[in-house]
Write an enzyme that holds these catalytic residues in place. Structure first.
Site, PDB file in Angstrom:
ATOM      1  N   ARG A   1      32.890  36.863  33.922  1.00  0.00           N
ATOM      2  CA  ARG A   1      34.079  36.011  33.854  1.00  0.00           C
ATOM      3  C   ARG A   1      34.050  34.824  34.807  1.00  0.00           C
ATOM      4  O   ARG A   1      34.329  33.683  34.429  1.00  0.00           O
ATOM      5  CB  ARG A   1      35.351  36.814  34.156  1.00  0.00           C
ATOM      6  CG  ARG A   1      35.891  37.553  32.967  1.00  0.00           C
ATOM      7  CD  ARG A   1      36.529  38.835  33.417  1.00  0.00           C
ATOM      8  NE  ARG A   1      35.491  39.721  33.889  1.00  0.00           N
ATOM      9  CZ  ARG A   1      34.801  40.544  33.098  1.00  0.00           C
ATOM     10  NH1 ARG A   1      35.073  40.619  31.834  1.00  0.00           N
ATOM     11  NH2 ARG A   1      33.826  41.288  33.591  1.00  0.00           N
TER      12      ARG A   1
ATOM     13  N   ARG B   1      28.855  32.684  44.666  1.00  0.00           N
ATOM     14  CA  ARG B   1      29.214  34.106  44.750  1.00  0.00           C
ATOM     15  C   ARG B   1      28.138  34.820  45.555  1.00  0.00           C
ATOM     16  O   ARG B   1      26.949  34.655  45.305  1.00  0.00           O
ATOM     17  CB  ARG B   1      29.317  34.741  43.371  1.00  0.00           C
ATOM     18  CG  ARG B   1      29.364  36.265  43.483  1.00  0.00           C
ATOM     19  CD  ARG B   1      29.726  36.962  42.226  1.00  0.00           C
ATOM     20  NE  ARG B   1      31.136  36.785  41.932  1.00  0.00           N
ATOM     21  CZ  ARG B   1      31.761  37.439  40.950  1.00  0.00           C
ATOM     22  NH1 ARG B   1      31.087  38.293  40.192  1.00  0.00           N
ATOM     23  NH2 ARG B   1      33.044  37.245  40.738  1.00  0.00           N
TER      24      ARG B   1
ATOM     25  N   HIS C   1      38.332  36.961  46.920  1.00  0.00           N
ATOM     26  CA  HIS C   1      37.996  36.348  45.629  1.00  0.00           C
ATOM     27  C   HIS C   1      39.152  35.404  45.286  1.00  0.00           C
ATOM     28  O   HIS C   1      39.991  35.682  44.438  1.00  0.00           O
ATOM     29  CB  HIS C   1      37.834  37.449  44.579  1.00  0.00           C
ATOM     30  CG  HIS C   1      37.164  37.015  43.309  1.00  0.00           C
ATOM     31  ND1 HIS C   1      37.072  35.696  42.905  1.00  0.00           N
ATOM     32  CD2 HIS C   1      36.544  37.749  42.346  1.00  0.00           C
ATOM     33  CE1 HIS C   1      36.426  35.651  41.745  1.00  0.00           C
ATOM     34  NE2 HIS C   1      36.100  36.871  41.392  1.00  0.00           N
TER      35      HIS C   1
HETATM   36  C1  NCD Z   1      35.813  41.200  40.032  1.00  0.00           C
HETATM   37  C2  NCD Z   1      34.859  40.787  41.109  1.00  0.00           C
HETATM   38  O1  NCD Z   1      33.742  40.348  40.845  1.00  0.00           O
HETATM   39  O2  NCD Z   1      35.276  40.886  42.249  1.00  0.00           O
HETATM   40  N1  NCD Z   1      35.640  40.608  38.802  1.00  0.00           N
HETATM   41  C3  NCD Z   1      36.016  39.302  38.571  1.00  0.00           C
HETATM   42  O3  NCD Z   1      35.536  38.381  39.184  1.00  0.00           O
HETATM   43  N2  NCD Z   1      36.960  39.077  37.643  1.00  0.00           N
HETATM   44  C4  NCD Z   1      36.115  42.635  40.002  1.00  0.00           C
HETATM   45  C5  NCD Z   1      35.041  43.662  40.126  1.00  0.00           C
HETATM   46  O4  NCD Z   1      33.848  43.377  40.196  1.00  0.00           O
HETATM   47  O5  NCD Z   1      35.420  44.828  40.126  1.00  0.00           O
END
Ligand code: NCD
Length: 294
Positions: free
Chosen positions: A51, A100, A128
């Site tokens: 996502r 990330r 996040h």
């Molecule tokens: C999350 C993340 O990567 O922190 N997903 C996201 O970015 N929508 C949640 C997860 O990994 O559990």
């Protein structure tokens, strides 16, 4: 006030900063605008993503810009190049970078290395912030307000970075009550416990939801890649939904593994896929604000 030079943490945002992003995201959701044509975004991902990465990519395309993407596989990272050198290179090819990381707390250092505006796409178990803004936008759209809410957070509250950011955001608005429902070993980090209006063990999940009658339930995945021997599991299913108010919204940042039964997807209150889709207009608003297009 948010300086728009980087987006790394909930702590950078005031209530009005959040409201401004939500209002631009609403406008762009109605009708995309090519506010960043000719600009390049670098998506630099040192950890898996569906996502966050793809919604940033779609957002930049909808703004009229272009995207270059880094994943370690197939890159010089396999020859031993450091993350910082990789960031420095990719950023020199772009106007803005999304990073990330699997480690917590290195985003400031990366921002210095980048030399262009940096957006955190999530760092370790820390934060996040763009998921936080997506979640806030979704709550505003679905429930109509960001004040005077009762929100129950369920699951891995220790390592779940989306929870850490969203709780901080909710605490900037007034009258919000946060309930945490987690396995004892996966409860909130100690510096966040003061935000709780109530705490329940995961074995009390049904009772906790029946008692608190939340406006929103925020489910999270047990972050198995970050655990240090802790254990925990739970399932949200239709019997659990039966104790929730009709106006309640059930959220999840996704990916879900087995903590959210697909049988509940048809319930109108269950909105993880709405959240995921909202990631595009919200990230469009973020990029446009940071690149000066809005
Ligand atoms: C999350 C993340 O990567 O922190 N997903 C996201 O970015 N929508 C949640 C997860 O990994 O559990």
């Amino acid at each position: 006030m948010w300086d728009r030079k980087s987006l790394l943490s909930a702590s950078q945002f005031s209530r009005s900063d959040v409201e401004e992003i939500i209002s631009l995201a609403s406008r762009l959701k109605q009708k995309p605008e090519r506010l960043c044509s000719g600009k390049i975004l670098a998506n630099i991902f040192f950890e898996p993503s569906t996502r966050t990465e793809k919604s940033f990519q779609a957002a930049m395309y909808r703004l009229g810009g272009s995207v270059i993407s880094h994943k370690d596989a197939g890159s010089s990272r396999e020859k031993g190049e450091t993350k910082k050198d990789t960031i420095r290179i990719l950023s020199s090819y772009a106007d803005i970078a999304v990073i990330r990381d699997n480690e917590s707390g290195r985003m400031q250092e990366y921002t210095k290395a980048a030399g262009v505006p940096v957006i955190s796409g999530g760092d370790g178990s820390n934060e996040h912030p763009t998921q936080m803004l997506t979640d806030a936008f979704t709550i505003k759209e679905e429930i109509g307000r960001l004040d005077n809410l009762k929100v129950a957070f369920i699951g891995d509250l220790k390592y779940g970075r989306t929870v850490h950011s969203l709780m901080q955001l909710l605490s900037k608005f007034s009258g919000n009550e946060i309930f945490s429902i987690a396995p004892a070993s996966l409860s909130l980090p100690s510096d966040m416990k003061s935000m709780e209006a109530g705490r329940y063990d995961i074995s009390q999940l049904r009772e906790a939801l029946a008692e608190t009658k939340p406006d929103a339930v925020y489910c999270t995945r047990i972050q198995k890649e970050r655990l240090n021997g802790e254990k925990g599991s739970y399932v949200v299913d239709s019997t659990l939904l039966s104790v929730l108010p009709p106006h309640c919204r059930i959220m999840h940042p996704l990916p879900r593994v087995n903590e959210m039964n697909v049988e509940i997807d048809a319930d109108k209150r269950v909105i993880p896929f709405v959240q995921a889709a909202n990631g595009v207009p919200v990230r469009m608003a973020i990029i446009a604000k940071m690149l000066g297009g809005a």
